[in-house]
Design a protein around this motif. Structure first.
Motif, mmCIF file in Angstrom:
data_model
loop_
_atom_site.group_PDB
_atom_site.id
_atom_site.type_symbol
_atom_site.label_atom_id
_atom_site.label_comp_id
_atom_site.label_asym_id
_atom_site.label_seq_id
_atom_site.Cartn_x
_atom_site.Cartn_y
_atom_site.Cartn_z
ATOM 1 N N LYS A 22 0.919 -1.192 -0.065
ATOM 2 C CA LYS A 22 -0.017 0.155 -0.493
ATOM 3 C C LYS A 22 0.987 1.037 -0.203
ATOM 4 C CE LYS A 22 -3.165 2.611 2.986
ATOM 5 N NZ LYS A 22 -2.782 3.749 3.096
ATOM 6 N N SER A 23 1.949 0.771 0.441
ATOM 7 C CA SER A 23 2.878 1.954 0.455
ATOM 8 C C SER A 23 3.543 2.913 -0.435
ATOM 9 C CB SER A 23 3.636 2.066 2.151
ATOM 10 O OG SER A 23 4.882 3.128 1.925
ATOM 11 N N LYS A 24 4.144 1.571 -0.884
ATOM 12 C CA LYS A 24 4.688 1.156 -2.101
ATOM 13 C C LYS A 24 3.971 1.914 -3.557
ATOM 14 C CE LYS A 24 8.129 -2.449 -1.385
ATOM 15 N NZ LYS A 24 8.690 -3.646 -1.941
ATOM 16 N N LEU A 25 2.197 1.348 -3.152
ATOM 17 C CA LEU A 25 1.919 2.293 -4.029
ATOM 18 C C LEU A 25 0.969 4.205 -4.250
ATOM 19 C CD1 LEU A 25 0.014 1.104 -5.913
ATOM 20 C CD2 LEU A 25 -2.406 0.941 -4.810
ATOM 21 N N ASP A 26 1.313 4.174 -2.961
ATOM 22 C CA ASP A 26 0.720 5.459 -2.542
ATOM 23 C C ASP A 26 2.146 6.208 -3.647
ATOM 24 O OD1 ASP A 26 -1.526 4.871 -1.518
ATOM 25 O OD2 ASP A 26 -0.780 4.998 0.542
ATOM 26 N N ASN A 27 3.027 5.648 -2.895
ATOM 27 C CA ASN A 27 4.044 6.651 -3.573
ATOM 28 C C ASN A 27 4.027 6.641 -5.091
ATOM 29 O OD1 ASN A 27 5.217 7.892 -1.076
ATOM 30 N ND2 ASN A 27 6.934 5.435 -0.625
ATOM 31 N N SER A 28 4.087 5.002 -5.650
ATOM 32 C CA SER A 28 4.024 4.776 -6.883
ATOM 33 C C SER A 28 2.885 6.172 -7.608
ATOM 34 C CB SER A 28 3.916 3.682 -6.925
ATOM 35 O OG SER A 28 3.310 3.958 -8.603
ATOM 36 N N LEU A 29 1.792 5.714 -6.870
ATOM 37 C CA LEU A 29 1.027 7.219 -7.595
ATOM 38 C C LEU A 29 0.970 8.381 -7.053
ATOM 39 C CD1 LEU A 29 -2.563 5.483 -5.927
ATOM 40 C CD2 LEU A 29 -1.886 5.760 -8.292
ATOM 41 N N LYS A 30 1.977 8.692 -5.921
ATOM 42 C CA LYS A 30 2.026 10.480 -5.819
ATOM 43 C C LYS A 30 3.379 10.696 -7.068
ATOM 44 C CE LYS A 30 1.201 10.616 -0.978
ATOM 45 N NZ LYS A 30 1.996 10.342 0.455
ATOM 46 N N GLN A 59 3.563 9.233 -10.176
ATOM 47 C CA GLN A 59 3.223 9.384 -11.162
ATOM 48 C C GLN A 59 2.413 10.534 -11.640
ATOM 49 O OE1 GLN A 59 2.899 7.571 -14.209
ATOM 50 N NE2 GLN A 59 4.534 5.616 -13.018
ATOM 51 N N LEU A 60 1.334 11.067 -10.586
ATOM 52 C CA LEU A 60 0.870 12.194 -10.374
ATOM 53 C C LEU A 60 1.963 13.973 -10.478
ATOM 54 C CD1 LEU A 60 -1.344 11.749 -7.533
ATOM 55 C CD2 LEU A 60 -2.475 11.730 -9.936
ATOM 56 N N TYR A 61 2.708 13.880 -9.605
ATOM 57 C CA TYR A 61 4.138 14.922 -9.851
ATOM 58 C C TYR A 61 4.237 14.341 -11.264
ATOM 59 C CZ TYR A 61 7.888 17.275 -9.530
ATOM 60 O OH TYR A 61 9.010 17.800 -9.620
ATOM 61 N N SER A 62 4.813 13.569 -12.326
ATOM 62 C CA SER A 62 5.071 13.264 -13.286
ATOM 63 C C SER A 62 4.273 14.191 -14.089
ATOM 64 C CB SER A 62 5.886 11.355 -13.626
ATOM 65 O OG SER A 62 6.235 11.481 -15.015
#
Length: 398
Positions: A276-284, A286-289
């Motif tokens: 979940k933490s990895k997914l949150d970081n990945s989504l953040k 991706q959103l920033y990118s």
């Protein structure tokens, strides 16, 4: 007639005397196969002697054990000299061994080795054919005795590790002549249930004879043909059966089988939280990118916006016009300066300017300058140019 009533002790003593006084039983030779051989810290050896149909408990005291010329082990075929007597405390008879000679491997153990060799050559033990155990099984089938300690151990481990795992108990015989068929039936029954993800085939500890039901060829093929992975937990760590070799995974005990197959709920939750933490970081990220890309595209669109482009082009055109005007004006000025310079040169060398000093210029009718008397003599019509004009004249030569 009054029949005397025995106490338990007196009855056992009577039976013991009967054994001890029997000529044959007091000096008997018995052939068989060693099973469950254990050497006590006292030096005494306790074991069973068996054949295909029966067994007898035996004891060999330390003095006799020291005289042995080989190291006995389960499966050895031996001939024993000894006496039959009763163990008063337990009320059980046993063979007290004085001598033991090695005769080779016993028939039961030889049968086990023969079947093991046959199935191994057929590829039933090959690692390539082993099915992987599920990582997070939701439903597990258990084939064992419903009243045995093995089931209690498995359930205790399962409750402790993961209460969310569904356990489906398939009762089966795990000893006796019908045990193998009962377990084969259990395997096929569980294979008919779609959502069973793994099977535990289990039984608690026992003698080689008791575990021999797991050395059945039909059971081996049922395990091999199972579409559901099977983990065996039979007896203790030192016990090996055909079922262990064929199973997809062998655990040393029933409890260990449950430990291996059932994951800890806490570990699963930590694993999920980690992802979940990895997914949150990945989504953040991706959103920033994506936001960065959108901003870059927005700036690109603004730069290439038609209005902006046209406006920029107007500015560019004005700049070009100014540049052209400056260049043209510069060139015109430069040419005018050059013409002025040339004009001054022409004026300085213009013969007409001499006329202002009182001179005149004579030309023929074709406007060629007459610069000699000889040329003049040949002309009739001439032109005389002075500072204020030109007059035509006729030349009369005398």
């Amino acid at each position: 007639m009054n029949i005397k009533s025995f106490t338990v002790s007196s009855l056992n003593n009577y039976i013991k005397r009967s054994f001890d006084n029997d000529f044959i039983l007091s000096n008997v030779y018995v052939k068989g196969e060693l099973s469950n051989f254990k050497k006590h810290s006292s030096g005494h050896a306790y074991f069973s002697l068996k054949d295909e149909f029966s067994k007898i408990n035996c004891v060999m005291f330390s003095e006799e054990v020291k005289r042995l010329k080989f190291h006995p082990k389960d499966g050895d075929g031996v001939e024993i000299k000894g006496r039959i007597s009763l163990y008063l405390k337990e009320g059980s008879y046993q063979l007290y061994c004085n001598e033991m000679n090695l005769q080779g491997l016993g028939e039961v153990y030889l049968s086990f080795l023969k079947l093991k060799d046959k199935l191994e050559k057929l590829g039933l033990f090959n690692e390539i054919n082993k099915k992987p155990l599920p990582k997070y099984p939701k439903k597990v089938g258990i084939i064992t005795s419903p009243t045995g300690a093995a089931l209690r151990d498995i359930l205790n481990v399962t409750r402790r590790r993961n209460k969310l795992t569904n356990i489906l108990i398939c009762p089966a015989l795990v000893q006796g002549q019908e045990a193998a068929k009962s377990m084969v039936k259990g395997i096929r029954k569980l294979n008919a249930i779609k959502d069973v993800e793994a099977i535990i085939l289990a039984r608690g500890g026992g003698s080689f004879e008791e575990l021999n039901v797991f050395n059945d060829e039909e059971l081996a093929y049922a395990i091999f043909e199972s579409k559901i992975p099977i983990i065996s937990g039979i007896g203790h760590e030192t016990d090996f059966t055909i079922a262990d070799f064929v199973s997809d995974f062998r655990a040393p005990t029933p409890s260990a089988a449950a430990e291996i197959l059932i994951p800890k709920l806490e570990d699963i939750l930590l694993y999920v939280e980690s992802y979940k933490s990895k997914l949150d970081n990945s989504l953040k990220f991706q959103l920033y990118s994506s936001k960065t890309k959108v901003e870059a595209l927005r700036k690109t669109l603004e730069y290439y916006n038609p209005k902006e482009y046209i406006s920029n082009q107007y500015n560019h055109i004005n700049m070009l016009i100014n540049r052209c005007s400056n260049i043209t004006e510069g060139k015109i000025k430069k040419e005018m300066d050059r013409i002025s310079s040339l004009n001054q040169i022409l004026n300085s060398f213009n013969p007409l300017n001499i006329l202002n000093k009182g001179y005149s210029m004579i030309t023929d009718s074709d406007d060629f300058i007459i610069d000699s008397v000889e040329t003049l003599k040949n002309c009739k019509d001439i032109k005389i140019t002075m500072k204020d004009g030109t007059v035509d004249a006729k030349l009369i030569v005398k």
